[in-house]
Design an enzyme around this catalytic site. Structure first.
Site, PDB file in Angstrom:
ATOM      1  N   GLU A 106      -2.245   7.320   8.128  1.00 56.58           N
ATOM      2  CA  GLU A 106      -2.948   8.242   7.224  1.00 56.58           C
ATOM      3  C   GLU A 106      -3.918   9.066   8.040  1.00 56.58           C
ATOM      4  O   GLU A 106      -4.542   8.541   8.975  1.00 56.58           O
ATOM      5  CB  GLU A 106      -3.800   7.450   6.201  1.00 56.58           C
ATOM      6  CG  GLU A 106      -3.115   7.140   4.910  1.00 56.58           C
ATOM      7  CD  GLU A 106      -4.040   6.437   3.923  1.00 56.58           C
ATOM      8  OE1 GLU A 106      -5.277   6.461   4.096  1.00 56.58           O
ATOM      9  OE2 GLU A 106      -3.505   5.851   2.972  1.00 56.58           O
ATOM     10  N   LYS A 124       0.830  -1.210   0.000  1.00 58.26           N
ATOM     11  CA  LYS A 124       0.000   0.000   0.000  1.00 58.26           C
ATOM     12  C   LYS A 124       0.862   1.257   0.000  1.00 58.26           C
ATOM     13  O   LYS A 124       0.470   2.278  -0.574  1.00 58.26           O
ATOM     14  CB  LYS A 124      -0.945  -0.004   1.202  1.00 58.26           C
ATOM     15  CG  LYS A 124      -1.864  -1.231   1.272  1.00 58.26           C
ATOM     16  CD  LYS A 124      -2.688  -1.428   0.016  1.00 58.26           C
ATOM     17  CE  LYS A 124      -2.938  -2.892  -0.261  1.00 58.26           C
ATOM     18  NZ  LYS A 124      -3.436  -3.171  -1.607  1.00 58.26           N
ATOM     19  N   HIS A 146     -16.702  -3.682   6.039  1.00 60.77           N
ATOM     20  CA  HIS A 146     -15.706  -3.675   4.961  1.00 60.77           C
ATOM     21  C   HIS A 146     -16.011  -4.648   3.838  1.00 60.77           C
ATOM     22  O   HIS A 146     -15.169  -4.913   2.992  1.00 60.77           O
ATOM     23  CB  HIS A 146     -14.294  -3.924   5.503  1.00 60.77           C
ATOM     24  CG  HIS A 146     -13.848  -2.860   6.458  1.00 60.77           C
ATOM     25  ND1 HIS A 146     -13.789  -1.544   6.103  1.00 60.77           N
ATOM     26  CD2 HIS A 146     -13.474  -2.920   7.759  1.00 60.77           C
ATOM     27  CE1 HIS A 146     -13.385  -0.835   7.148  1.00 60.77           C
ATOM     28  NE2 HIS A 146     -13.196  -1.640   8.168  1.00 60.77           N
ATOM     29  N   ARG A 198      -7.047  -6.897 -10.357  1.00 62.02           N
ATOM     30  CA  ARG A 198      -7.843  -8.058 -10.782  1.00 62.02           C
ATOM     31  C   ARG A 198      -9.180  -7.589 -11.336  1.00 62.02           C
ATOM     32  O   ARG A 198      -9.519  -6.417 -11.233  1.00 62.02           O
ATOM     33  CB  ARG A 198      -8.123  -8.932  -9.545  1.00 62.02           C
ATOM     34  CG  ARG A 198      -8.866  -8.135  -8.475  1.00 62.02           C
ATOM     35  CD  ARG A 198      -9.528  -8.964  -7.411  1.00 62.02           C
ATOM     36  NE  ARG A 198     -10.460  -8.157  -6.645  1.00 62.02           N
ATOM     37  CZ  ARG A 198     -10.149  -7.417  -5.585  1.00 62.02           C
ATOM     38  NH1 ARG A 198      -8.919  -7.383  -5.140  1.00 62.02           N
ATOM     39  NH2 ARG A 198     -11.074  -6.703  -4.966  1.00 62.02           N
TER      40      ARG A 198
HETATM   41  C1  MV4 Z   1      -9.741   5.177   5.055  1.00 65.41           C
HETATM   42  C2  MV4 Z   1     -10.912   5.766   5.562  1.00 65.41           C
HETATM   43  C3  MV4 Z   1     -10.851   7.065   5.983  1.00 65.41           C
HETATM   44  N1  MV4 Z   1      -9.675   7.729   5.914  1.00 65.41           N
HETATM   45  N2  MV4 Z   1      -8.604   5.888   5.000  1.00 65.41           N
HETATM   46  C4  MV4 Z   1     -11.421   0.755   4.612  1.00 65.41           C
HETATM   47  C5  MV4 Z   1     -10.989  -0.339   3.715  1.00 65.41           C
HETATM   48  C6  MV4 Z   1      -9.669   0.064   3.158  1.00 65.41           C
HETATM   49  N3  MV4 Z   1      -9.617  -0.232   1.750  1.00 65.41           N
HETATM   50  C7  MV4 Z   1      -9.567   1.525   3.427  1.00 65.41           C
HETATM   51  N4  MV4 Z   1     -10.670   1.894   4.255  1.00 65.41           N
HETATM   52  C8  MV4 Z   1     -10.820   3.165   4.692  1.00 65.41           C
HETATM   53  N5  MV4 Z   1      -9.706   3.934   4.625  1.00 65.41           N
HETATM   54  C9  MV4 Z   1      -8.591   7.122   5.429  1.00 65.41           C
HETATM   55  N6  MV4 Z   1      -7.432   7.810   5.392  1.00 65.41           N
HETATM   56  C10 MV4 Z   1     -12.079   5.012   5.608  1.00 65.41           C
HETATM   57  C11 MV4 Z   1     -12.028   3.690   5.185  1.00 65.41           C
HETATM   58  C12 MV4 Z   1     -13.261   2.974   5.314  1.00 65.41           C
HETATM   59  C13 MV4 Z   1     -13.941   2.523   4.209  1.00 65.41           C
HETATM   60  C14 MV4 Z   1     -13.436   2.702   2.932  1.00 65.41           C
HETATM   61  C15 MV4 Z   1     -14.106   2.241   1.842  1.00 65.41           C
HETATM   62  C16 MV4 Z   1     -15.325   1.608   2.015  1.00 65.41           C
HETATM   63  C17 MV4 Z   1     -15.840   1.397   3.275  1.00 65.41           C
HETATM   64  C18 MV4 Z   1     -15.158   1.848   4.377  1.00 65.41           C
HETATM   65  C19 MV4 Z   1     -15.692   1.645   5.635  1.00 65.41           C
HETATM   66  C20 MV4 Z   1     -15.009   2.092   6.713  1.00 65.41           C
HETATM   67  C21 MV4 Z   1     -13.794   2.760   6.555  1.00 65.41           C
END
Ligand code: MV4
Length: 505
Positions: free
Chosen positions: A201, A114, A236, A293
């Site tokens: 982050e 990442k 998630h 993918r």
């Molecule tokens: C985040 C975020 C808020 N701020 N990063 C969750 C899964 C992973 N792919 C990254 N995720 C998140 N990263 C920052 N800097 C909030 C999430 C997140 C989220 C992101 C996408 C879809 C659903 C989510 C549910 C909770 C938190």
């Protein structure tokens, strides 16, 4: 070309369909419990690859390469999950002179980190969430971590370098919670990914999850597509996806798509991939990660662009040039929504509900696409993901697509196991969903507000039908089990026809 599909379930069936349309023979692989699975029946050939646990079958690179060699396949489609984002698998295919229908092993490896993916985005001039550029070394002192966090500000998120999909993530609201969160994130990441590296982050509050599908050929052309809106997630896990997003204007669409294409170009990406972004309430967007993918939710993009992504994956792997009109890929025709139908009981906290499917009537009719992986008489094993079908509704507008989805969910019948269909019927009626007023925190909040009422309030007709189906099922099983025939089964065809007519009346 002959394609071995290193997967199972609905995505294996989806790939078989594309291959059949292109006149390409297919080879299925299967574990012990999948001997009679739908993908095995529908492929031209099928090869057993071992015991039920995925670690002993679908995740065994050696067995899959061996199956390809023995079947005479010269290409491998990994689907999603299992080995789809395993760089060693892509490399093993190349080493065995098999065409891997996906990106290069190097691109998979790079985007698997990442922090390396964030660096690629920065290099491409694409905004990332403010955070640490390098992961912390295992030897990093507490003061180094505290200083980095102070530079970012709170709330922040501790993320695993090898993570993705929310695993190994920890939210930190106050400075005093930082070091314990880093420690738990590290140990979680260590056991989940065999890599305990983490980074920080700033946390974006209530973001939307927007992603851009793209295709790249092996000659340097990248085509980005209209966005998918994937904010409706439960712990998630995406449960509903749409295209386009209500939150994205045509101008913003071009900006995000250009950003996605720039990242892909920077890493020399080819085949299908998806770039995930967080979209803030003020319209700013940030690169999150890249999935190297084909994704579960690819059908909504296909429905609004009429472009077959799996066909293109195969053509790109053969070395063909992309000749898609970029405007066509970026301009949505109507609106598409996908509901992931899982063998889970929404009334028991979405507990898995494996078992035998005693009856199945998928929805059909105008604007409906059913990407299924099972059929009546098939069983849903406990060993794998319990997705049994993806129901996609397309219509000219979002409101019509919701109405069409609700209609199709009402038609859909699955007997023998519980599914998430009643939950979707409920969700499609929620005013906040209908208004498109949601972000990534929406569904977990909405579910937390419910007081455990059942999703499956059957109406009277449905209850009667279920009772009749159960009685017929019990009768057939009792007679079949005892080696008996239903009474009068040996009657003449005339008598049998007369009885059927009477039943129909
Ligand atoms: C985040 C975020 C808020 N701020 N990063 C969750 C899964 C992973 N792919 C990254 N995720 C998140 N990263 C920052 N800097 C909030 C999430 C997140 C989220 C992101 C996408 C879809 C659903 C989510 C549910 C909770 C938190």
């Amino acid at each position: 070309m002959k394609v071995l599909i290193a997967n199972r379930g609905e995505i294996a069936v989806r790939i078989i369909r594309a291959c059949r349309e292109m006149g390409i023979p297919t080879v299925a692989v299967y574990s012990d419990c999948d001997r009679d699975a739908r993908h095995v029946r529908e492929a031209e050939q099928a090869i057993p690859i071992g015991p039920n646990p995925a670690s002993e079958s679908y995740l065994r690179i050696d067995k899959i390469i061996d199956a390809a060699r023995r079947s005479g396949a010269d290409a491998v489609h990994p689907g999603y999950g299992f080995l789809a984002e395993n760089a060693s698998f892509a490399q093993a295919c190349a080493d065995a002179s098999l065409t891997f229908i996906g990106p290069s092993a190097e691109a998979i490896r790079l985007m698997g980190s990442k922090t390396a993916a964030r660096s690629a985005a920065i290099e491409a001039g694409v905004p990332v969430v403010p955070g640490t550029e390098q992961p912390f070394a295992d030897t990093a002192g507490d003061d180094e971590i505290v200083a980095a966090a102070a530079g970012i500000g709170f709330p922040l998120i501790v993320k695993a370098v090898a993570g993705g999909g929310g695993k190994g993530m920890r939210t930190v609201d106050r400075a005093e919670d930082l070091l314990p969160a880093v420690r738990t994130a590290r140990s979680e990441a260590g056991s989940a990914f065999g890599d305990s590296a983490v980074y920080l982050e700033r946390r974006i509050l209530k973001p939307r999850h927007i992603e851009i599908q793209l295709l790249g050929d092996q000659h340097g052309t990248i085509i980005p597509f209209v966005e998918r809106e994937c904010s409706i997630q439960r712990r998630h896990q995406k449960v509903v996806e749409e295209s386009p997003s209500l939150a994205v204007s045509p101008e913003l669409r071009r900006e995000i798509a250009a950003a996605a294409a720039a990242v892909a170009k920077t890493v020399g990406y080819y085949n299908a991939g998806t770039i995930e972004f967080l979209l803030d309430a003020d319209g700013s967007f940030y690169f999150l990660e890249m999935n190297t993918r084909l994704q579960v939710e690819h059908p909504v993009t296909e429905m609004v662009t009429s472009i077959d992504l799996v066909h293109w994956q195969i053509r790109i792997a053969r070395g063909e040039r992309l000749d898609i009109d970029p405007d066509r890929a970026l301009r949505p025709q109507g609106h598409a929504i996908e509901c992931r139908i899982y063998a889970e009981d929404p009334d028991l906290g979405f507990m898995p509900s494996p078992g035998t499917i005693r009856g199945l009537r998928p929805a059909s009719g105008p604007g409906i696409r059913d990407d299924g992986g099972v059929g009546a008489g098939y069983s849903v094993p406990v060993f794998y993901d319990s997705l049994i079908a993806k129901l996609v509704a397309w219509a000219g507008s979002r409101d019509e697509a919701i109405a069409r989805m609700a209609r199709a969910l009402g038609e859909y019948q699955v007997l023998g196991i519980k599914t998430t269909i009643p939950f979707f019927l409920w969700l499609m009626r929620q005013p906040s969903y209908m208004a498109g007023d949601y972000d990534t925190t929406y569904l977990d909040c909405l579910l937390a507000e419910r007081k455990g009422e059942s999703f499956s309030e059957l109406d009277e007709t449905e209850e009667d039908l279920a009772a009749i189906a159960a009685a017929v099922d019990a009768y057939l099983r009792a007679t079949a089990g005892a080696g008996m025939q239903p009474e009068g089964a040996n009657a003449t065809p005339w008598t049998q026809a007369a009885r059927r007519d009477a039943l129909r009346g």
